[in-house]
Design an enzyme around this catalytic site. Sequence first.
Site, PDB file in Angstrom:
ATOM      1  N   ASP A   1       5.167  99.369  35.891  1.00  0.00           N
ATOM      2  CA  ASP A   1       4.818  99.711  36.668  1.00  0.00           C
ATOM      3  C   ASP A   1       5.235 100.568  38.010  1.00  0.00           C
ATOM      4  O   ASP A   1       5.173 101.039  37.913  1.00  0.00           O
ATOM      5  CB  ASP A   1       3.843  98.445  37.773  1.00  0.00           C
ATOM      6  CG  ASP A   1       2.184  98.076  37.662  1.00  0.00           C
ATOM      7  OD1 ASP A   1       1.645  99.218  36.767  1.00  0.00           O
ATOM      8  OD2 ASP A   1       2.223  96.859  37.833  1.00  0.00           O
TER       9      ASP A   1
ATOM     10  N   GLN B   1      -0.657  92.033  38.612  1.00  0.00           N
ATOM     11  CA  GLN B   1      -1.922  92.937  39.033  1.00  0.00           C
ATOM     12  C   GLN B   1      -1.689  92.836  40.358  1.00  0.00           C
ATOM     13  O   GLN B   1      -1.451  91.402  41.421  1.00  0.00           O
ATOM     14  CB  GLN B   1      -3.085  92.135  38.339  1.00  0.00           C
ATOM     15  CG  GLN B   1      -4.700  93.042  39.063  1.00  0.00           C
ATOM     16  CD  GLN B   1      -4.269  94.889  38.094  1.00  0.00           C
ATOM     17  OE1 GLN B   1      -4.152  94.538  37.726  1.00  0.00           O
ATOM     18  NE2 GLN B   1      -4.464  95.351  39.919  1.00  0.00           N
TER      19      GLN B   1
ATOM     20  N   LYS C   1      -7.619  97.791  31.042  1.00  0.00           N
ATOM     21  CA  LYS C   1      -6.237  97.206  30.678  1.00  0.00           C
ATOM     22  C   LYS C   1      -6.120  96.815  29.653  1.00  0.00           C
ATOM     23  O   LYS C   1      -5.410  97.242  28.488  1.00  0.00           O
ATOM     24  CB  LYS C   1      -5.177  96.244  31.330  1.00  0.00           C
ATOM     25  CG  LYS C   1      -4.683  97.282  32.963  1.00  0.00           C
ATOM     26  CD  LYS C   1      -4.060  97.473  34.117  1.00  0.00           C
ATOM     27  CE  LYS C   1      -4.171  97.727  35.005  1.00  0.00           C
ATOM     28  NZ  LYS C   1      -3.431  97.408  35.781  1.00  0.00           N
TER      29      LYS C   1
END
Length: 286
Positions: A119, A96, A52
């Site tokens: 997200d 994460q 990322k």
Amino acid sequence: MAVIIDGKAVADRVRSEVAMEVQQLKSRGITPGLAVIIVGDDPASRVYVDNKKKDCARVGIYSEEFALPADTDQEQLIALVTSLNNRSDINGILCQLPLPSHIDENAVISAISPAKDVDAFHPSNVGNIMIGKYSFLPCTPAGVMELIHSAGISVEGKRCVVIGRSNIVGKPMAMLLLHENGTVTICHSRTKDLKEICAEADILIAAVGRLKFVTADMVKPGAVVIDVGINRDENGKLCGDVDFYKVEKVAGYITPVPGGVGPMTRAMLLKNTLTAAKLQNALLME
Ligand code: NAD
């Protein structure tokens, strides 16, 4: 033989569009910023976080990593999220997953400002997806839709079957297909007659996490088969949920693993971070 939908090529296109828009924002003094939080030392999470950061650098997005020890408590993590919510140079916040088991993932996700939730896991963003009025879409389902569009496939009126009902893939995936007027069935571990249901699908999406789960006899001739799964075979090779070499002889379109949905998930995170930066700078109407 099926047409192979090249996720790498589509992801490259999305990335260059994002890079161009990032340059335009920078010329106005705005640099999109993404905070990536990782708790503990899970090797797979480490690879995802490194990727990322690399992806951000490629398109000119500023990224900042917050690596916390595995014994970080929930309050400390939420305090970090709150401080990032208040930073104007950070437009997107990503924690994460999975988090260590002593931390309540839902509590942490709910602490992220919905405007920075790139997200799209926050309950208010999930609700917005349900009513079809959203700023962000979860990266994997959004990437799948982009792949379907890139192949010139219309969802309208098609029979769509999604195998998997997770909050991050299966459920939002079904909702996005529904928004485009597909007739959607969600299958899961308790579904009866799975084979027969799948064999009726014009668009079949596998998000199970089991090697060679989708076999050729589950696929209608000419169907679009999208493979979200990530598995390793007996030789450690990366594979999806679809028995690719047999299914490609039956399907009309198919995505490979690697090189299908995976690169798209990564690209869509960049797109969401760009969108977040534009929204927070009032450059886009919600
Ligand atoms: P999950 O484990 O949360 O969900 C798996 C789903 O499969 C469940 O809803 C379950 O009901 C269903 N399932 C399990 N056994 C089944 C059976 N026998 N018959 C029918 N359904 C069954 O996983 P997830 O987070 O939704 O991810 C699914 C897969 O996609 C995993 O392999 C994951 O690694 C992969 N994934 C890939 C990407 C990407 O970018 N390519 C992103 C996210 C997840």
